[in-house]
Each structure stands twice: as structure tokens, then as C-alpha cells.
Design an enzyme around this catalytic site. Structure first.
Site, PDB file in Angstrom:
ATOM      1  N   ARG A  49       0.840  -1.194   0.000  1.00  0.00           N
ATOM      2  CA  ARG A  49       0.000   0.000   0.000  1.00  0.00           C
ATOM      3  C   ARG A  49       0.883   1.254   0.000  1.00  0.00           C
ATOM      4  NH1 ARG A  49      -3.610  -1.277   5.137  1.00  0.00           N
ATOM      5  NH2 ARG A  49      -1.572  -2.024   5.822  1.00  0.00           N
ATOM      6  N   GLY A 136      12.628 -14.058  17.878  1.00  0.00           N
ATOM      7  CA  GLY A 136      12.662 -12.611  18.030  1.00  0.00           C
ATOM      8  C   GLY A 136      14.042 -12.097  18.390  1.00  0.00           C
ATOM      9  N   ILE A 138      15.890 -12.940  20.858  1.00  0.00           N
ATOM     10  CA  ILE A 138      16.747 -13.887  21.575  1.00  0.00           C
ATOM     11  C   ILE A 138      17.823 -14.432  20.642  1.00  0.00           C
ATOM     12  CG2 ILE A 138      16.818 -15.996  22.935  1.00  0.00           C
ATOM     13  CD1 ILE A 138      13.815 -15.630  23.448  1.00  0.00           C
ATOM     14  N   GLY A 189      -3.570  -7.585  22.092  1.00  0.00           N
ATOM     15  CA  GLY A 189      -2.740  -7.560  20.889  1.00  0.00           C
ATOM     16  C   GLY A 189      -1.722  -8.672  20.804  1.00  0.00           C
ATOM     17  N   ASP A 203       3.172 -22.192  13.886  1.00  0.00           N
ATOM     18  CA  ASP A 203       4.293 -21.268  14.057  1.00  0.00           C
ATOM     19  C   ASP A 203       5.455 -21.949  14.785  1.00  0.00           C
ATOM     20  OD1 ASP A 203       5.255 -18.237  14.322  1.00  0.00           O
ATOM     21  OD2 ASP A 203       5.477 -19.162  16.293  1.00  0.00           O
ATOM     22  N   LYS A 207       9.475 -23.180  13.539  1.00  0.00           N
ATOM     23  CA  LYS A 207      10.678 -22.838  14.298  1.00  0.00           C
ATOM     24  C   LYS A 207      11.424 -24.096  14.742  1.00  0.00           C
ATOM     25  CE  LYS A 207       8.568 -18.540  15.851  1.00  0.00           C
ATOM     26  NZ  LYS A 207       7.949 -17.792  16.969  1.00  0.00           N
TER      27      LYS A 207
END
Length: 430
Positions: A49, A136, A138, A189, A203, A207
Site C-alpha cells: 500500500r 525474536g 533472543i 494484541g 508457528d 521454528k
């Protein structure tokens, strides 16, 4: 001496993570330049966008033509944070073909096609780094493939999804049911509007595939990972866990067989003792426990998701790749020399907690014990509670194979005195 010509970086994706990468590149430009040995220039940003306002990013750098961007030929590094399989796969291979190294946070793609991407990077003499794909902020991939390169890793056990850990932690600490805890995670969230990838273990399975491949120098794909979600975990399961001195976590477990001849990778809810370090990991945090011959037990802990933490890992890779670029070299590529077979879930050996609804009458326990014995599953403890002709029977086993346990449960379901199998949960971390 610092090189004056900047390293040109293209950014594919400018969402939560991508916008943080761009922000840090701008606000920490001098530090990044000093650490790499050359300035870093944001040369283009591919988005879906273009009309969206992106603070700190000049409008002339924004494009919807990601293919044209990676084909420019003057890029040093392409940062891919769009996720998914396509067009990410094609864009990454195109970047290699046109002279750029790649930093990615794309766990799904790496779990599915990591070998092909590594081969493409090697063919073109480029780097493929992906620290941000697993945990993330880590540091985990680099310690596994570099710091522990001289050691033999036997097990990787961890919480690698913050959403599921938040939900299970709420169920544990407040007594909330699954849906109530999920609703809170969504409101705060932590959970997506569609939480399937998290709560069904997709997910974490991606990993686990990446971690197992690096830890055991073996190609492990997403399809090799046994996966079970956590949507069936109940408040009753937590009550049983507490009676055993345990809690429940959704774990990614990658193991080398005792004889070293094969490996397994799996994701599922499990009870772990409160004394285990992973039991104290709260909220949306991640933690990974690594067990190796020489180093013993190591634990890596921190925020496993979010824009800034994930961007931190991306920028760490960018610095490493930038240094390699200036030195005319590349970092570690794929290490799959061991080529160990990935064993099926049926060969996994662990302990089990089984809760049965049974008739409250004499002889039931003897029938149940006989079924366990016939399938070679040894019982450790039994707890029974009965009322008004109904009873609950909780059996905790010694270590047994998953196949043997499966056969046991199938036979239990056929007993007239067993009204139902309320829950089955593995017991790990002992």
C-alpha cells in the site's frame, strides 16, 4: 578505516517489523556504520500500500514493484520481512541472482524450503541470515551454529511462541478457561484475529524445523515435525498438573536419539515440573533450553516477538552480513553433513498423564492396569476419585514410546468400563 561508499539495503515489507528496521537504520545510522565499517543506505522499500504514511521513510524510496527493486543490481543486502512462501521465495532467489545477500525473518519459508534457499545463496556466493525467524530478539541461531559448532547438541526444548505462552500462563495463574484467556490475549494484541497459526502449533513447528536442522546438522522440513495444538487444554488439565507439581506449556522439542542414529522434532502441550526453568517463563516471553555434551544445559530467554525485538535480530544479521560483504567473504551456510533420518512420532519415548472417565465399581482399576501391561506401558502412579457411579482415573506412566501409548489408549476406549478418555498429555523436562 571506514569505507565511504555506503552499503545499499532494500527492505521488502514495512509492517510492524519492517518499519522498526527502517527506524533503527535511521536513528542508529552512525553506530551501524561504525560497527560495519561503512555507512548503510536504505535504497528502497517494497510495500503493498504505497499511499500509507510511513514516518521517516522518503516517499521516493517506496515502491510496489518488489521484483524490480531486487533486480536493480546495485544492492548489497535485501531484508525480507513480508513472510509467507510466495512471493518471498522468488524475491529472495532473485536477490541472490542479482548480487545481494539476504537477511530474512521468514520462518515458514525457511522451514519449508531452507535447503533450496541455502543452495541458491551458495551458488551465487551470498549470505543467507535469519536470526529473527525463530525467537525474536533472543540470540539463538548464531549460538547454535557458531558458538556451539564444536559441541554436540542432544536436545533443544523450548517455548517459542509468545501468544500460546501468554494464554497458558493466564489459564495457570488465574484459573481461566482457554477461550477466556484467548480473548484476553486478543484484546491485548498478543493474538491475531485468526490465531490458528499460533494455537494450533504451526508457528512453533516451523521454528522447531529450523532449530533441529541447525542443532543436528540435518535437513529437517516442516513436514517432519509432529504438531499438536493447545486448544483442547482445559482448566482440569492444569488442576491435575498442579497436583503433580507441574504446569503446562506448548513446547517445541528437538531430540537426538540415545544411540545418535536419528532425530525427532515435535510440538505439543506438555506438563513440566515447576522446578524446571521453563516453568517460570511467564506472559508472552520465550525461552529455549539447549542440552549438549560439553556445555551442559544452556537457557536463552527474552521477548520472542514484536516489532522492536524482532528488528533487533534483523539488524544484528545486517551488521554481520555487511561485515562479510566488506571483507569479500560469506558466513556459515547450511550444515547438513550428518544427514540423520527423522524418526516418526511413534518412536518418541517420554512419560504420559492420562485422565479417564470410568464406571465407579470394583475391578475397573484392574482392567485398566491389565491394558497398560499388555501394551508394555509401565504405570508410575494412579489416582482415582468416584461419586454416584462415576469416577475419574488419572494414570501417570513411566517412560514409554508414543506408539505403545497410542495402542494402550485405543484399547482403553474399547473397555465397557471406560466411559471416555478425557485427556492425554506428555510429561517432559524431568
Amino acid at each position: 578505516m571506514m569505507r565511504t561508499r555506503p552499503l545499499k539495503v532494500a527492505l521488502l515489507g514495512c509492517g510492524v517489523v519492517g518499519s522498526e528496521v527502517a527506524r533503527i537504520m535511521t536513528t542508529h545510522a552512525d553506530d551501524l556504520a561504525a560497527r560495519i565499517g561503512a555507512p548503510v543506505e536504505l535504497a528502497g522499500v517494497a510495500v503493498r500500500r504505497p499511499d500509507k504514511v510511513r514516518e521517516g521513510i522518503p516517499a521516493e524510496l517506496v515502491t510496489t514493484d518488489a521484483t524490480a527493486l531486487v533486480k536493480r543490481g546495485d544492492l548489497d543486502i535485501v531484508v525480507e520481512v513480508i513472510g509467507g512462501i510466495e512471493p518471498a521465495r522468488t524475491l529472495i532467489t532473485t536477490a541472490f541472482e542479482h548480487g545481494a545477500s539476504v537477511v530474512s525473518a521468514n520462518k515458514a519459508l525457511l522451514a519449508q524450503d531452507g535447503a533450496a534457499l541455502h543452495a541458491a545463496a551458495e551458488e551465487h556466493g551470498k549470505d543467507l541470515y535469519y536470526e529473527a525467524a525463530v525467537a525474536g530478539a533472543i540470540p539463538l541461531i548464531r549460538p547454535l551454529r557458531e558458538s556451539l559448532a564444536g559441541d554436540k547438541v542432544n536436545r533443544v526444548l523450548g517455548i517459542v511462541n509468545g501468544t500460546t505462552n501468554f494464554i497458558l500462563d493466564k489459564m495457570d495463574t488465574t484459573g481461566a478457561g482457554y477461550q477466556e484467556a484467548l480473548d484476553e490475549a486478543t484484546a491485548l494484541g498478543y493474538a491475531e484475529a485468526d490465531p490458528t497459526a499460533d494455537v494450533e502449533g504451526f508457528d512453533a513447528a516451523a521454528k522447531a524445523a529450523i532449530l533441529a536442522g541447525i542443532a543436528f546438522h540435518t535437513r529437517v522440513r516442516l513436514d517432519d515435525v509432529h504438531r499438536e495444538g493447545m486448544t483442547e487444554v482445559t482448566a482440569g488439565d492444569f488442576a491435575s498438573a498442579k497436583e503433580m507439581g507441574c504446569t503446562i506449556k506448548l513446547l517445541a522439542i528437538c531430540e537426538r536419539a540415545e544411540d545418535g542414529a536419528s532425530v525427532t522434532a515435535r510440538v505439543h502441550p506438555a506438563m513440566i515440573p515447576l522446578s524446571h526453568p521453563l516453568a517460570s517463563v511467564r506472559g508472552a516471553y520465550n525461552a529455549v533450553f539447549v542440552e549438549s555434551d560439553a556445555s551442559g544445559r544452556l537457557m536463552f530467554y527474552g521477548p520472542g516477538a514484536g516489532g522492536a525485538p524482532t528488528a533487533s535480530a534483523v539488524l544484528g544479521d545486517l551488521v554481520a552480513v555487511g561485515r562479510n560483504r566488506l571483507g569479500g567473504t560469506t558466513g556459515p551456510g547450511e550444515s547438513a553433513y550428518a544427514a540423520l533420518p527423522v524418526s516418526p512420532m511413534g518412536e518418541v519415548v517420554t512419560r504420559y498423564h492420562i485422565s479417564l472417565d470410568v464406571a465407579d465399581k470394583p475391578g475397573v482399576l484392574a482392567q485398566v492396569a491389565t491394558v497398560f501391561a499388555e501394551h508394555g506401558v509401565s504405570i508410575d502412579t494412579v489416582r482415582q476419585q468416584g461419586k454416584d457411579g462415576e469416577a475419574s482415573l488419572v494414570v501417570v506412566t513411566h517412560r514409554a514410546s508414543d506408539a505403545a501409548l497410542g495402542g494402550t489408549v485405543e484399547a482403553l476406549r474399547k473397555l465397557d468400563t471406560v466411559r471416555g478418555v478425557a485427556s492425554i498429555m506428555r510429561v517432559e523436562g524431568e
